[in-house]
Design a protein around this motif. Structure first.
Motif, PDB file in Angstrom:
ATOM      1  N   ALA A 136      26.583 -15.201 -18.554  1.00  0.00           N
ATOM      2  CA  ALA A 136      27.174 -14.180 -17.673  1.00  0.00           C
ATOM      3  C   ALA A 136      28.100 -14.772 -16.624  1.00  0.00           C
ATOM      4  N   GLY A 137      28.034 -16.084 -16.424  1.00  0.00           N
ATOM      5  CA  GLY A 137      28.914 -16.724 -15.443  1.00  0.00           C
ATOM      6  C   GLY A 137      28.271 -16.952 -14.096  1.00  0.00           C
ATOM      7  N   VAL A 138      27.223 -16.172 -13.773  1.00  0.00           N
ATOM      8  CA  VAL A 138      26.546 -16.315 -12.485  1.00  0.00           C
ATOM      9  C   VAL A 138      25.036 -16.208 -12.680  1.00  0.00           C
ATOM     10  N   SER A 139      24.299 -16.686 -11.691  1.00  0.00           N
ATOM     11  CA  SER A 139      22.830 -16.632 -11.769  1.00  0.00           C
ATOM     12  C   SER A 139      22.209 -16.327 -10.417  1.00  0.00           C
ATOM     13  N   GLY A 140      23.043 -15.915  -9.441  1.00  0.00           N
ATOM     14  CA  GLY A 140      22.575 -15.719  -8.072  1.00  0.00           C
ATOM     15  C   GLY A 140      21.361 -14.833  -7.899  1.00  0.00           C
ATOM     16  N   PRO A 141      21.319 -13.625  -8.513  1.00  0.00           N
ATOM     17  CA  PRO A 141      20.172 -12.739  -8.290  1.00  0.00           C
ATOM     18  C   PRO A 141      18.847 -13.337  -8.744  1.00  0.00           C
ATOM     19  N   ILE A 142      18.837 -14.009  -9.910  1.00  0.00           N
ATOM     20  CA  ILE A 142      17.607 -14.649 -10.386  1.00  0.00           C
ATOM     21  C   ILE A 142      17.273 -15.848  -9.502  1.00  0.00           C
ATOM     22  N   LEU A 143      18.296 -16.592  -9.116  1.00  0.00           N
ATOM     23  CA  LEU A 143      18.094 -17.731  -8.224  1.00  0.00           C
ATOM     24  C   LEU A 143      17.414 -17.273  -6.934  1.00  0.00           C
ATOM     25  N   ASP A 144      17.831 -16.101  -6.431  1.00  0.00           N
ATOM     26  CA  ASP A 144      17.265 -15.585  -5.193  1.00  0.00           C
ATOM     27  C   ASP A 144      15.778 -15.303  -5.317  1.00  0.00           C
ATOM     28  N   VAL A 145      15.321 -14.885  -6.524  1.00  0.00           N
ATOM     29  CA  VAL A 145      13.898 -14.602  -6.745  1.00  0.00           C
ATOM     30  C   VAL A 145      13.055 -15.841  -6.480  1.00  0.00           C
ATOM     31  N   PHE A 146      13.587 -16.987  -6.839  1.00  0.00           N
ATOM     32  CA  PHE A 146      12.843 -18.234  -6.654  1.00  0.00           C
ATOM     33  C   PHE A 146      12.810 -18.672  -5.189  1.00  0.00           C
ATOM     34  N   PHE A 147      13.739 -18.157  -4.387  1.00  0.00           N
ATOM     35  CA  PHE A 147      13.816 -18.571  -2.987  1.00  0.00           C
ATOM     36  C   PHE A 147      13.189 -17.566  -2.021  1.00  0.00           C
ATOM     37  N   VAL A 148      13.059 -16.301  -2.457  1.00  0.00           N
ATOM     38  CA  VAL A 148      12.682 -15.253  -1.519  1.00  0.00           C
ATOM     39  C   VAL A 148      11.270 -15.437  -0.957  1.00  0.00           C
ATOM     40  N   ARG A 149      10.364 -16.081  -1.713  1.00  0.00           N
ATOM     41  CA  ARG A 149       8.997 -16.295  -1.233  1.00  0.00           C
ATOM     42  C   ARG A 149       8.789 -17.685  -0.635  1.00  0.00           C
ATOM     43  N   SER A 150       9.857 -18.441  -0.555  1.00  0.00           N
ATOM     44  CA  SER A 150       9.747 -19.773   0.038  1.00  0.00           C
ATOM     45  C   SER A 150       9.608 -19.645   1.558  1.00  0.00           C
ATOM     46  N   LYS A 151       9.222 -20.725   2.175  1.00  0.00           N
ATOM     47  CA  LYS A 151       9.078 -20.767   3.636  1.00  0.00           C
ATOM     48  C   LYS A 151      10.339 -21.317   4.311  1.00  0.00           C
ATOM     49  N   MET A 152      11.404 -21.444   3.539  1.00  0.00           N
ATOM     50  CA  MET A 152      12.644 -22.002   4.076  1.00  0.00           C
ATOM     51  C   MET A 152      13.314 -21.038   5.045  1.00  0.00           C
ATOM     52  N   SER A 153      14.021 -21.585   6.031  1.00  0.00           N
ATOM     53  CA  SER A 153      14.859 -20.774   6.913  1.00  0.00           C
ATOM     54  C   SER A 153      16.100 -20.339   6.142  1.00  0.00           C
ATOM     55  N   ARG A 154      16.864 -19.391   6.692  1.00  0.00           N
ATOM     56  CA  ARG A 154      18.090 -18.948   6.010  1.00  0.00           C
ATOM     57  C   ARG A 154      19.081 -20.096   5.852  1.00  0.00           C
ATOM     58  N   HIS A 155      19.069 -21.035   6.803  1.00  0.00           N
ATOM     59  CA  HIS A 155      19.974 -22.177   6.710  1.00  0.00           C
ATOM     60  C   HIS A 155      19.609 -23.067   5.517  1.00  0.00           C
ATOM     61  N   LYS A 156      18.311 -23.336   5.341  1.00  0.00           N
ATOM     62  CA  LYS A 156      17.862 -24.157   4.217  1.00  0.00           C
ATOM     63  C   LYS A 156      18.095 -23.441   2.890  1.00  0.00           C
ATOM     64  N   VAL A 157      17.880 -22.118   2.880  1.00  0.00           N
ATOM     65  CA  VAL A 157      18.114 -21.338   1.658  1.00  0.00           C
ATOM     66  C   VAL A 157      19.575 -21.446   1.234  1.00  0.00           C
ATOM     67  N   VAL A 158      20.488 -21.189   2.167  1.00  0.00           N
ATOM     68  CA  VAL A 158      21.920 -21.241   1.863  1.00  0.00           C
ATOM     69  C   VAL A 158      22.331 -22.650   1.427  1.00  0.00           C
ATOM     70  N   ALA A 159      21.838 -23.669   2.120  1.00  0.00           N
ATOM     71  CA  ALA A 159      22.222 -25.047   1.811  1.00  0.00           C
ATOM     72  C   ALA A 159      21.709 -25.490   0.442  1.00  0.00           C
ATOM     73  N   THR A 160      20.438 -25.222   0.163  1.00  0.00           N
ATOM     74  CA  THR A 160      19.848 -25.655  -1.109  1.00  0.00           C
ATOM     75  C   THR A 160      20.417 -24.862  -2.271  1.00  0.00           C
ATOM     76  N   LYS A 161      20.626 -23.564  -2.079  1.00  0.00           N
ATOM     77  CA  LYS A 161      21.283 -22.767  -3.116  1.00  0.00           C
ATOM     78  C   LYS A 161      22.679 -23.309  -3.406  1.00  0.00           C
ATOM     79  N   ALA A 162      23.377 -23.676  -2.363  1.00  0.00           N
ATOM     80  CA  ALA A 162      24.739 -24.196  -2.534  1.00  0.00           C
ATOM     81  C   ALA A 162      24.734 -25.456  -3.393  1.00  0.00           C
ATOM     82  N   MET A 163      23.747 -26.318  -3.198  1.00  0.00           N
ATOM     83  CA  MET A 163      23.664 -27.539  -3.995  1.00  0.00           C
ATOM     84  C   MET A 163      23.354 -27.221  -5.453  1.00  0.00           C
ATOM     85  N   THR A 164      22.380 -26.328  -5.680  1.00  0.00           N
ATOM     86  CA  THR A 164      22.029 -25.979  -7.067  1.00  0.00           C
ATOM     87  C   THR A 164      23.199 -25.295  -7.763  1.00  0.00           C
TER      88      THR A 164
END
Length: 249
Positions: free
Chosen positions: A141-169
Motif C-alpha cells: 500500500a506504500g504506507v504502514s502508519g496506522p498499524i505502526l501506531d497500534v504498536f506504539f499507542v500502549r507504550s509508555k513513551m512520551s509523544r517526543h519518543k513516539v515521533v522520534a522512534t517512529k521516524a527512525m522505523t
C-alpha cells in the motif's frame, strides 16, 4: 518534466504532508501516497513517495535523535529485513486499485484489533513483529502508519519518543521501498525526474522543521486524538476511491 500544475501540486503536497507527519508522527505519508497514486504509475509513485518520506522522516529522526528508543528500532529492523527478503523472492507488485483499498482498510484493521492482543512495541518480540507487518504494508500500500501506531499507542513513551522512534522505523522502511521499487522501475525502463525528487526532498525537510514548534505546544492526549481522527478520515477517502476503481475495471 511534469507540467507546472503537476509540479505545484507535488510541491504543496510534499510541504503540507511532511508538516502533518511532523506533528502526528504519521498520516502525512498516507495523504501523499494517495496523491502520487492519482498522478503516477504505481512503481514510480512508490519510489517518489519513498524518497520524499525518507527525507521527511530522516530529518525528523535527526531533530529528535536524543529521544529515539534504539532497542525498539533494532527489533523493527530485524523483522523488516525478513519481510523484504520474501518480497524480493516473489517480486510482488499489486495494482493501483488494490493498493488504495489496502491503504484505506489499514486504519480500520488497526482499530478492530482485539484488546487482548495488547500489542506494544516495547514488549519482547513485538518490535520485530511490527517490522514484519509494516514492511508488508509499505511494499503493497506504500504506507504502514496506522498499524505502526497500534504498536506504539500502549507504550509508555512520551509523544517526543513516539515521533522520534517512529521516524527512525519509517526511514528504514522507506529506504527499503526505494531500493525495491527502484529496481522494478529500472527493470521496466521507466524513471523519475530527479529535479522533481530534489524539490520534494527540500520541501519535505522544510515542512518537518516547521512542525516542531506545533508538536511542542501539544499535550500527549491531544496528540493521540488528532492522530486517530486524521488517519480514519483519510482511510475512508482511499477505501472509497479504491473500490470505485475496482468496480470500473
Amino acid at each position: 518534466m511534469p507540467s507546472l500544475v503537476v509540479l505545484s501540486l507535488l510541491a504543496v503536497s510534499a510541504l503540507v504532508t511532511s508538516f502533518i507527519s511532523g506533528i502526528l508522527g504519521m498520516a502525512g505519508g498516507m495523504i501523499l501516497m494517495g496523491i502520487l497514486l492519482a498522478m503516477l504509475p504505481l512503481p514510480q509513485a512508490m519510489m517518489l513517495h519513498g524518497i520524499t518520506q525518507l527525507s521527511a522522516n530522516g530529518w525528523r529522526a535527526w531533530l529528535w535523535r536524543h529521544e529515539v528508543d534504539w532497542r525498539v528500532f533494532r527489533g523493527y529492523v530485524y523483522g523488516a529485513l525478513g519481510s523484504t527478503a520474501f518480497f524480493i523472492l516473489v517480486q510482488l507488485v499489486v495494482t493501483k486499485p488494490v493498493a488504495l483499498v489496502i491503504l484505506g482498510f489499514t486504519p480500520f484493521v488497526a482499530l478492530a484489533l482485539p484488546e487482548k492482543w495488547h500489542l506494544n512495541v516495547e514488549r519482547k518480540f513485538h518490535s520485530a513483529a511490527c517490522g514484519v507487518i509494516c514492511t508488508v504494508l509499505s511494499l503493497t500500500a506504500g504506507v504502514s502508519g496506522p498499524i505502526l501506531d497500534v504498536f506504539f499507542v500502549r507504550s509508555k513513551m512520551s509523544r517526543h519518543k513516539v515521533v522520534a522512534t517512529k521516524a527512525m522505523t519509517q526511514s528504514f522502511s522507506h529506504l527499503q521501498k526505494i531500493l525495491y521499487f527502484g529496481a522494478i522501475t529500472v527493470g521496466e525502463g521507466a524513471h523519475i525526474h530527479w529535479g522533481v525528487a530534489a524539490m520534494m526532498i527540500a520541501l519535505a525537510m522544510a515542512g518537518t522543521s516547521l512542525s516542531r514548534s506545533v508538536l511542542e505546544k501539544m499535550d500527549d492526549k491531544s496528540f493521540r486524538q488528532w492522530t486517530r481522527w486524521t488517519v480514519m478520515t483519510v482511510g475512508v477517502v482511499y477505501l472509497v476511491s479504491g473500490v470505485v476503481l475496482l468496480l470500473k475495471n
